[in-house]
Design a protein around this motif. Structure first.
Motif, PDB file in Angstrom:
ATOM      1  N   SER A 221       0.804  -1.142  -0.213  1.00  0.00           N
ATOM      2  CA  SER A 221       0.292  -0.352  -0.173  1.00  0.00           C
ATOM      3  C   SER A 221       1.138   1.552  -0.423  1.00  0.00           C
ATOM      4  O   SER A 221       0.159   2.513  -0.494  1.00  0.00           O
ATOM      5  N   SER A 222       2.407   0.873   0.260  1.00  0.00           N
ATOM      6  CA  SER A 222       2.494   2.029   0.586  1.00  0.00           C
ATOM      7  C   SER A 222       4.210   2.518  -0.391  1.00  0.00           C
ATOM      8  O   SER A 222       4.583   3.360  -0.364  1.00  0.00           O
ATOM      9  N   GLN A 223       3.579   1.680  -1.721  1.00  0.00           N
ATOM     10  CA  GLN A 223       4.985   1.344  -2.511  1.00  0.00           C
ATOM     11  C   GLN A 223       4.024   1.030  -4.270  1.00  0.00           C
ATOM     12  O   GLN A 223       4.416   1.324  -4.191  1.00  0.00           O
ATOM     13  N   ALA A 224       4.507  -0.171  -4.259  1.00  0.00           N
ATOM     14  CA  ALA A 224       3.842  -0.754  -5.517  1.00  0.00           C
ATOM     15  C   ALA A 224       2.578  -1.216  -5.500  1.00  0.00           C
ATOM     16  O   ALA A 224       1.629  -1.080  -4.608  1.00  0.00           O
ATOM     17  N   GLU A 225       1.991  -0.487  -6.743  1.00  0.00           N
ATOM     18  CA  GLU A 225       0.280  -1.010  -7.354  1.00  0.00           C
ATOM     19  C   GLU A 225       0.588  -2.237  -8.023  1.00  0.00           C
ATOM     20  O   GLU A 225       0.753  -2.170  -8.644  1.00  0.00           O
ATOM     21  N   LEU A 226      -1.065  -2.500  -7.721  1.00  0.00           N
ATOM     22  CA  LEU A 226      -0.946  -4.466  -8.430  1.00  0.00           C
ATOM     23  C   LEU A 226      -1.581  -3.638  -9.488  1.00  0.00           C
ATOM     24  O   LEU A 226      -2.918  -3.323  -9.854  1.00  0.00           O
ATOM     25  N   VAL A 227      -1.189  -4.045 -10.576  1.00  0.00           N
ATOM     26  CA  VAL A 227      -1.063  -3.611 -12.026  1.00  0.00           C
ATOM     27  C   VAL A 227      -2.428  -4.580 -12.626  1.00  0.00           C
ATOM     28  O   VAL A 227      -3.263  -4.518 -13.568  1.00  0.00           O
ATOM     29  N   GLY A 228      -1.978  -6.303 -12.545  1.00  0.00           N
ATOM     30  CA  GLY A 228      -2.655  -7.579 -13.120  1.00  0.00           C
ATOM     31  C   GLY A 228      -2.352  -8.242 -12.222  1.00  0.00           C
ATOM     32  O   GLY A 228      -0.739  -8.495 -11.484  1.00  0.00           O
ATOM     33  N   TYR A 229      -3.331  -9.538 -11.791  1.00  0.00           N
ATOM     34  CA  TYR A 229      -2.759 -10.233 -11.298  1.00  0.00           C
ATOM     35  C   TYR A 229      -4.045 -11.818 -11.475  1.00  0.00           C
ATOM     36  O   TYR A 229      -4.841 -11.307 -11.000  1.00  0.00           O
ATOM     37  N   TRP A 230      -3.472 -12.624 -11.903  1.00  0.00           N
ATOM     38  CA  TRP A 230      -4.048 -13.720 -12.172  1.00  0.00           C
ATOM     39  C   TRP A 230      -3.067 -15.202 -11.440  1.00  0.00           C
ATOM     40  O   TRP A 230      -2.257 -15.495 -11.077  1.00  0.00           O
ATOM     41  N   THR A 231      -4.699 -15.257 -10.684  1.00  0.00           N
ATOM     42  CA  THR A 231      -4.231 -16.430 -10.256  1.00  0.00           C
ATOM     43  C   THR A 231      -4.498 -18.106 -10.351  1.00  0.00           C
ATOM     44  O   THR A 231      -5.031 -19.046 -10.011  1.00  0.00           O
ATOM     45  N   PHE A 232      -5.759 -18.218 -11.223  1.00  0.00           N
ATOM     46  CA  PHE A 232      -6.094 -19.215 -11.869  1.00  0.00           C
ATOM     47  C   PHE A 232      -7.618 -19.813 -11.172  1.00  0.00           C
ATOM     48  O   PHE A 232      -7.525 -20.634 -11.822  1.00  0.00           O
ATOM     49  N   GLU A 233      -7.990 -18.888 -10.344  1.00  0.00           N
ATOM     50  CA  GLU A 233      -8.672 -19.474  -9.581  1.00  0.00           C
ATOM     51  C   GLU A 233      -9.959 -19.198  -9.902  1.00  0.00           C
ATOM     52  O   GLU A 233     -11.096 -19.899  -9.858  1.00  0.00           O
TER      53      GLU A 233
ATOM     54  N   GLY B  91     -10.503 -18.881 -13.756  1.00  0.00           N
ATOM     55  CA  GLY B  91     -10.300 -19.291 -14.682  1.00  0.00           C
ATOM     56  C   GLY B  91      -8.578 -18.142 -15.217  1.00  0.00           C
ATOM     57  O   GLY B  91      -7.920 -17.986 -14.246  1.00  0.00           O
ATOM     58  N   LEU B  92      -9.448 -17.079 -16.704  1.00  0.00           N
ATOM     59  CA  LEU B  92      -7.852 -16.116 -16.897  1.00  0.00           C
ATOM     60  C   LEU B  92      -8.606 -14.639 -16.131  1.00  0.00           C
ATOM     61  O   LEU B  92      -7.691 -13.961 -16.337  1.00  0.00           O
ATOM     62  N   THR B  93      -9.618 -14.636 -15.663  1.00  0.00           N
ATOM     63  CA  THR B  93      -9.733 -13.962 -14.560  1.00  0.00           C
ATOM     64  C   THR B  93      -8.458 -13.057 -13.903  1.00  0.00           C
ATOM     65  O   THR B  93      -7.776 -13.299 -13.459  1.00  0.00           O
ATOM     66  N   ASP B  94      -8.888 -11.267 -13.874  1.00  0.00           N
ATOM     67  CA  ASP B  94      -7.508 -10.922 -13.642  1.00  0.00           C
ATOM     68  C   ASP B  94      -8.376  -9.713 -12.269  1.00  0.00           C
ATOM     69  O   ASP B  94      -8.907  -9.705 -12.111  1.00  0.00           O
ATOM     70  N   SER B  95      -7.174 -10.862 -11.570  1.00  0.00           N
ATOM     71  CA  SER B  95      -7.808 -10.158  -9.952  1.00  0.00           C
ATOM     72  C   SER B  95      -7.365  -9.201  -9.131  1.00  0.00           C
ATOM     73  O   SER B  95      -8.276  -8.624  -8.306  1.00  0.00           O
ATOM     74  N   SER B  96      -7.096  -8.248  -9.819  1.00  0.00           N
ATOM     75  CA  SER B  96      -6.691  -6.716  -9.657  1.00  0.00           C
ATOM     76  C   SER B  96      -7.772  -6.022  -9.438  1.00  0.00           C
ATOM     77  O   SER B  96      -8.022  -5.315  -8.791  1.00  0.00           O
ATOM     78  N   GLY B  97      -8.985  -6.238  -9.704  1.00  0.00           N
ATOM     79  CA  GLY B  97      -9.738  -5.562 -10.231  1.00  0.00           C
ATOM     80  C   GLY B  97      -9.452  -4.334 -11.868  1.00  0.00           C
ATOM     81  O   GLY B  97     -10.256  -3.212 -12.257  1.00  0.00           O
ATOM     82  N   ASN B  98      -8.231  -4.672 -12.318  1.00  0.00           N
ATOM     83  CA  ASN B  98      -8.209  -3.594 -12.673  1.00  0.00           C
ATOM     84  C   ASN B  98      -8.364  -4.020 -14.845  1.00  0.00           C
ATOM     85  O   ASN B  98      -8.376  -3.345 -15.875  1.00  0.00           O
ATOM     86  N   GLY B  99      -9.926  -5.383 -14.507  1.00  0.00           N
ATOM     87  CA  GLY B  99     -10.105  -5.649 -15.716  1.00  0.00           C
ATOM     88  C   GLY B  99      -8.742  -6.402 -17.151  1.00  0.00           C
ATOM     89  O   GLY B  99      -9.880  -6.267 -17.973  1.00  0.00           O
ATOM     90  N   TYR B 100      -7.809  -6.813 -16.856  1.00  0.00           N
ATOM     91  CA  TYR B 100      -7.379  -7.150 -18.207  1.00  0.00           C
ATOM     92  C   TYR B 100      -7.210  -9.142 -17.604  1.00  0.00           C
ATOM     93  O   TYR B 100      -6.201  -9.498 -17.509  1.00  0.00           O
ATOM     94  N   ASP B 101      -8.482  -9.091 -17.690  1.00  0.00           N
ATOM     95  CA  ASP B 101      -8.641 -11.109 -17.987  1.00  0.00           C
ATOM     96  C   ASP B 101      -7.986 -10.907 -19.301  1.00  0.00           C
ATOM     97  O   ASP B 101      -7.696 -11.300 -20.399  1.00  0.00           O
ATOM     98  N   GLY B 102      -7.835 -12.648 -19.240  1.00  0.00           N
ATOM     99  CA  GLY B 102      -7.001 -13.210 -19.818  1.00  0.00           C
ATOM    100  C   GLY B 102      -7.290 -13.892 -21.215  1.00  0.00           C
ATOM    101  O   GLY B 102      -8.452 -14.192 -20.667  1.00  0.00           O
ATOM    102  N   VAL B 103      -7.126 -14.272 -22.372  1.00  0.00           N
ATOM    103  CA  VAL B 103      -7.604 -15.105 -23.308  1.00  0.00           C
ATOM    104  C   VAL B 103      -6.994 -16.626 -23.468  1.00  0.00           C
ATOM    105  O   VAL B 103      -5.695 -16.548 -23.645  1.00  0.00           O
ATOM    106  N   VAL B 104      -7.494 -17.828 -24.205  1.00  0.00           N
ATOM    107  CA  VAL B 104      -6.375 -18.477 -24.615  1.00  0.00           C
ATOM    108  C   VAL B 104      -6.260 -18.154 -26.290  1.00  0.00           C
ATOM    109  O   VAL B 104      -6.576 -17.355 -26.930  1.00  0.00           O
ATOM    110  N   SER B 105      -4.445 -18.517 -25.853  1.00  0.00           N
ATOM    111  CA  SER B 105      -3.736 -17.115 -27.226  1.00  0.00           C
ATOM    112  C   SER B 105      -4.564 -18.097 -28.343  1.00  0.00           C
ATOM    113  O   SER B 105      -4.091 -17.376 -29.762  1.00  0.00           O
ATOM    114  N   ASN B 106      -4.351 -19.214 -28.101  1.00  0.00           N
ATOM    115  CA  ASN B 106      -4.248 -20.455 -29.783  1.00  0.00           C
ATOM    116  C   ASN B 106      -6.079 -20.837 -29.263  1.00  0.00           C
ATOM    117  O   ASN B 106      -6.164 -21.994 -28.870  1.00  0.00           O
ATOM    118  N   SER B 107      -6.846 -20.448 -29.673  1.00  0.00           N
ATOM    119  CA  SER B 107      -8.533 -20.591 -29.271  1.00  0.00           C
ATOM    120  C   SER B 107      -8.872 -22.590 -30.691  1.00  0.00           C
ATOM    121  O   SER B 107     -10.082 -23.183 -30.423  1.00  0.00           O
TER     122      SER B 107
END
Length: 306
Positions: free
Chosen positions: A23-35, A37-53
């Motif tokens: 909280s007093s230093q770095a800010e979380l930009v993206g966080y992917w836990t895979f709990e 699917g590929l949702t970004d758990s940081s709240g910034n909306g960077y949800d991933g997708v499978v690159s090869n459909s």
């Protein structure tokens, strides 16, 4: 219901630890836990997708923890860089047994400052990548070394990695490891594995600044100017979990504390039955820098947008 509740508790615990600690230093930009699917758990909306459909991505694990098993696919991220990066923090759990006996450093041409294609194929690319020759890349080498590569308009392209000498621990041992990368003007480059500092180098200027846009990939090398538009198809071989990107360097005490909080997820055994390196960490909290190599690969003019 039990599985869903356990996953939610894990997400809440890890995100709370990460956000409060930083909280007093770095800010979380993206966080992917895979709990989830590929949702970004940081709240910034960077949800991933499978690159090869045409292929599926294996999300494996237990009720307490899920991770991605790579091999012939990668995760495209809707996150991109298009300007200079002043500082950076990365945090990733990985597990690989990929090894290349043909891997040699002789693939680096000191005259042209580039690696040949054969040498590149022995790299287990990539844990995370926004294009080495434009921004940065984090990989495990064929010798089981950790290598962080980055480019700067001011100083060109750099490849930095720890040296695995005889008797040293290689990180392609089929066990889970956590890698943290810091890059900042104050602390330079620092790479930790399992909360142990393995490499420290000087700061060589902002990352990027060549004028190109690059979107990210987990599990491959990026060449993407738009979301999920281009990669090298050199897929990482192994498992990856809990990928986090920060906008600043991670404090050493946070690296130590978060590793201690998370490690039981990957080693479901009492401390005294855990890997010897883990026991030593908690008994002594020792640090060592076993040596490193810095290679200046020079600017790749073919990627520079004039």
């Amino acid at each position: 219901m039990e599985k869903e509740t356990t996953s939610m508790l894990k997400n809440t615990l890890l995100i709370t630890l990460l956000i409060v600690s930083f909280s007093s230093q770095a800010e979380l930009v993206g966080y992917w836990t895979f709990e989830d699917g590929l949702t970004d758990s940081s709240g910034n909306g960077y949800d991933g997708v499978v690159s090869n459909s045409n292929t599926e991505l294996d999300i494996l694990g237990t009720e307490a923890n899920h991770y991605v098993n790579f091999g012939d696919n990668s995760i495209a991220l809707p996150m991109y860089y298009d300007s200079e990066i002043e500082s950076l923090g990365l945090s990733i759990w990985f597990n690989t047994s990929y090894s290349s006996p043909e891997y040699e450093y002789d693939g680096y041409d000191k005259d042209t400052h580039v690696y040949d294609s054969a040498w590149t194929s022995y790299i287990n690319s990539s844990l995370i990548d926004f294009d080495r020759s434009d921004y940065y890349s984090l990989v495990v080498t064929g010798n089981g070394e950790i290598m962080f590569s980055y480019s700067s308009k001011a100083s060109g392209t750099w490849d930095l990695y720890d040296i695995v000498a005889e008797g040293d621990v290689a990180y392609n041992d089929g066990e889970w490891h956590k890698v943290n990368v810091n890059y900042s003007e104050d602390g330079g480059l620092q790479i930790y594995v399992d909360a142990e500092l393995i490499l420290s180098e000087i700061y060589t200027g902002y990352i990027g600044g060549v004028g190109n846009t690059r979107y990210g990939f987990i599990g491959d090398n990026s060449e993407a100017e738009t979301f999920n538009s281009g990669s090298n198809n050199l897929y990482y071989n192994g498992m990856i979990d809990n990928v986090a990107i920060y906008d600043d360097a991670i404090a050493e005490e946070v690296i130590i504390d978060s590793y201690a909080a998370e490690v039981s997820t990957y080693y479901d055994v009492p401390l005294f039955n855990a890997p010897s390196s883990l026991c030593l960490l908690f008994l002594f909290r020792g640090r060592k820098n076993r040596g490193s190599r810095m290679r200046h690969a020079g600017p790749r003019t073919r990627d520079i947008d004039n």
